[in-house]
Design a protein around this motif. Structure first.
Motif, mmCIF file in Angstrom:
data_model
loop_
_atom_site.group_PDB
_atom_site.id
_atom_site.type_symbol
_atom_site.label_atom_id
_atom_site.label_comp_id
_atom_site.label_asym_id
_atom_site.label_seq_id
_atom_site.Cartn_x
_atom_site.Cartn_y
_atom_site.Cartn_z
ATOM 1 N N ARG A 1 17.832 -0.368 -0.476
ATOM 2 C CA ARG A 1 17.321 0.952 -0.103
ATOM 3 C C ARG A 1 18.365 1.653 0.746
ATOM 4 N NH1 ARG A 1 15.657 1.336 5.167
ATOM 5 N NH2 ARG A 1 14.401 3.161 4.700
ATOM 6 N N ARG A 2 18.425 2.973 0.633
ATOM 7 C CA ARG A 2 19.301 3.737 1.514
ATOM 8 C C ARG A 2 18.789 3.643 2.940
ATOM 9 N NH1 ARG A 2 18.343 8.595 -0.095
ATOM 10 N NH2 ARG A 2 17.726 9.500 1.905
ATOM 11 N N GLN A 3 19.683 3.449 3.885
ATOM 12 C CA GLN A 3 19.288 3.213 5.275
ATOM 13 C C GLN A 3 18.332 4.284 5.793
ATOM 14 O OE1 GLN A 3 19.806 0.827 7.465
ATOM 15 N NE2 GLN A 3 21.776 -0.178 7.147
ATOM 16 N N ASP A 4 18.576 5.552 5.449
ATOM 17 C CA ASP A 4 17.741 6.635 5.978
ATOM 18 C C ASP A 4 16.743 7.171 4.955
ATOM 19 O OD1 ASP A 4 19.602 7.744 4.317
ATOM 20 O OD2 ASP A 4 20.200 9.362 5.675
ATOM 21 N N ALA A 5 16.483 6.395 3.914
ATOM 22 C CA ALA A 5 15.500 6.824 2.915
ATOM 23 C C ALA A 5 14.099 6.757 3.498
ATOM 24 C CB ALA A 5 15.592 5.940 1.673
ATOM 25 N N ASP A 6 13.219 7.605 2.986
ATOM 26 C CA ASP A 6 11.840 7.611 3.466
ATOM 27 C C ASP A 6 11.129 6.305 3.113
ATOM 28 O OD1 ASP A 6 12.117 10.141 4.528
ATOM 29 O OD2 ASP A 6 11.427 11.141 2.702
ATOM 30 N N GLY A 7 11.389 5.783 1.902
ATOM 31 C CA GLY A 7 10.715 4.574 1.469
ATOM 32 C C GLY A 7 11.358 3.335 2.044
ATOM 33 N N ALA A 8 10.523 2.398 2.469
ATOM 34 C CA ALA A 8 11.038 1.169 3.076
ATOM 35 C C ALA A 8 10.469 -0.086 2.444
ATOM 36 C CB ALA A 8 10.735 1.160 4.573
ATOM 37 N N THR A 9 9.549 0.057 1.486
ATOM 38 C CA THR A 9 8.901 -1.105 0.876
ATOM 39 C C THR A 9 9.082 -1.060 -0.638
ATOM 40 O OG1 THR A 9 6.751 -0.060 0.470
ATOM 41 C CG2 THR A 9 7.150 -0.946 2.690
ATOM 42 N N PRO A 10 8.897 -2.180 -1.319
ATOM 43 C CA PRO A 10 9.007 -2.167 -2.785
ATOM 44 C C PRO A 10 8.071 -1.155 -3.441
ATOM 45 C CG PRO A 10 9.018 -4.410 -1.976
ATOM 46 C CD PRO A 10 8.716 -3.546 -0.795
ATOM 47 N N ALA A 11 6.871 -0.993 -2.909
ATOM 48 C CA ALA A 11 5.934 -0.035 -3.496
ATOM 49 C C ALA A 11 6.448 1.397 -3.412
ATOM 50 C CB ALA A 11 4.579 -0.142 -2.793
ATOM 51 N N ASP A 12 7.354 1.673 -2.461
ATOM 52 C CA ASP A 12 7.891 3.024 -2.290
ATOM 53 C C ASP A 12 8.893 3.401 -3.372
ATOM 54 O OD1 ASP A 12 6.432 3.643 0.042
ATOM 55 O OD2 ASP A 12 7.864 2.523 1.277
ATOM 56 N N VAL A 13 9.269 2.452 -4.211
ATOM 57 C CA VAL A 13 10.123 2.787 -5.354
ATOM 58 C C VAL A 13 9.377 3.719 -6.306
ATOM 59 C CG1 VAL A 13 11.315 1.824 -7.373
ATOM 60 C CG2 VAL A 13 11.468 0.663 -5.157
#
Length: 327
Positions: A90-102
């Protein structure tokens, strides 16, 4: 009778005996060559340059739509496996932080038929509920074989001639994507692994599924199999002998430049068993391959959800390598 065959295969520790001549397939004078991925796959799939070739399972499954156009058949040898949770970022500053956020995000990958990507997308869909059709996919490379994965939004960035291919790291650093699915580790501080403890996640995945993802197989030209059908068994036996030699070396820790090699070996055996790299259509391998075929079909890589046994030159392989296994 001895036949001359050329094998294109990476010199892994478990195939190196085929390279240095310590293991020789009976009745075969073997010439080994290597080309990097995906060049090796492309040269075999498009031009049949080798008699036998280590092949991406994704490309092989894509080729089964037209066997006459791609006249080669796999033997149940699987020289490369890899757990793939460690290669999701994940990009360090991406909003998503979990697998479900893909789900619904913008995700980069190499190309659609890469076996790594098939496994990673399938795992995200199966285990984390990601709707793969909701994702904006960005591919940095071209496909080895033409695909039409209808229902998926794929933005191919590479020109058809393969020149000026953008790097996955560039897409992350320029904030063009939120996640990356890659076959190799990303070399950028702009990304971090999607799974905080990927190795533990992979161990748990194996405990729950008994799947150690198969990446590659070995294909043999159909004209070779027609003229010398015994080659399938003798190549299989040689690959198995070379692998066993590598597994035996795990009990000789002086071979490895690792301070704590034996604890790592013990841990692998405790989780994966004595031979996690097993060949043949054993129960574990069939389970793994059925899952991969299902993923490939759902994702538009495989034209059908093939019966696993139909994918391999099973009529030429000793049946003791089927079912519960032969090791």
């Amino acid at each position: 009778m001895t036949v001359d065959l050329t094998l294109a295969c990476y010199p892994y520790e478990w195939t190196t005996s085929l390279w240095d001549g310590r293991v020789e397939p009976q009745g075969v004078s073997l010439t080994t060559v290597d080309y990097p991925n995906p060049e090796r796959f492309r040269r075999m799939a498009r031009r049949l340059e080798f008699d036998a070739c280590e092949m991406s399972m994704g490309t092989y499954l894509a080729s089964r739509r037209a066997p006459a156009e791609f006249p080669f058949t796999a033997i149940p040898v699987f020289p490369y496996r890899r757990f793939r949770h460690s290669y999701m970022y994940r990009r360090q500053d991406a909003d998503g932080a979990t697998p479900a956020d893909v789900d619904g995000a913008r995700v980069a990958l190499v190309n659609w038929q890469t076996t790594t990507g098939i496994w990673q997308r399938g795992i995200l869909a199966d285990r984390y509920g990601v709707d793969l059709t909701s994702v904006d996919w960005v591919a940095t490379g071209t496909e080895i074989l033409e695909l039409d994965p209808s229902g998926y939004d794929i933005d191919y960035r590479a020109p058809p001639d393969g020149s000026a291919v953008p790097h996955l790291e560039e897409l992350v650093e320029e904030d063009e994507v939120d996640f990356v699915l890659t076959p190799v580790h990303l070399q950028t501080d702009a990304a971090e692994r999607l799974f905080a403890e990927p190795v533990e996640t992979e161990k748990q995945y194996y405990r729950e599924t008994e799947i150690f993802p198969i990446m590659h197989t070995v294909v043999v030209r159909d004209d070779v199999l027609a003229e010398q059908p015994w080659v399938a068994q003798n190549l299989f036996d040689a690959f198995e002998e070379a692998k066993q030699a590598a597994l035996d070396s795990l009990d000789r820790p002086r071979r490895f430049p690792l301070a704590w090699s034996q604890p790592l070996v013990d841990e692998q055996r405790a989780v994966l068993g004595d031979d996690p790299w097993e060949y043949g259509l054993t129960e574990r391998n069939v389970t793994t391959l059925e899952t991969l075929v299902r993923y490939a079909h759902e994702q538009g890589v495989a034209a059908e959800q093939y019966d696993v046994e139909s994918l391999f030159a099973t009529e030429h392989i000793d049946q003791r390598w089927f079912g519960s296994g032969g090791t």
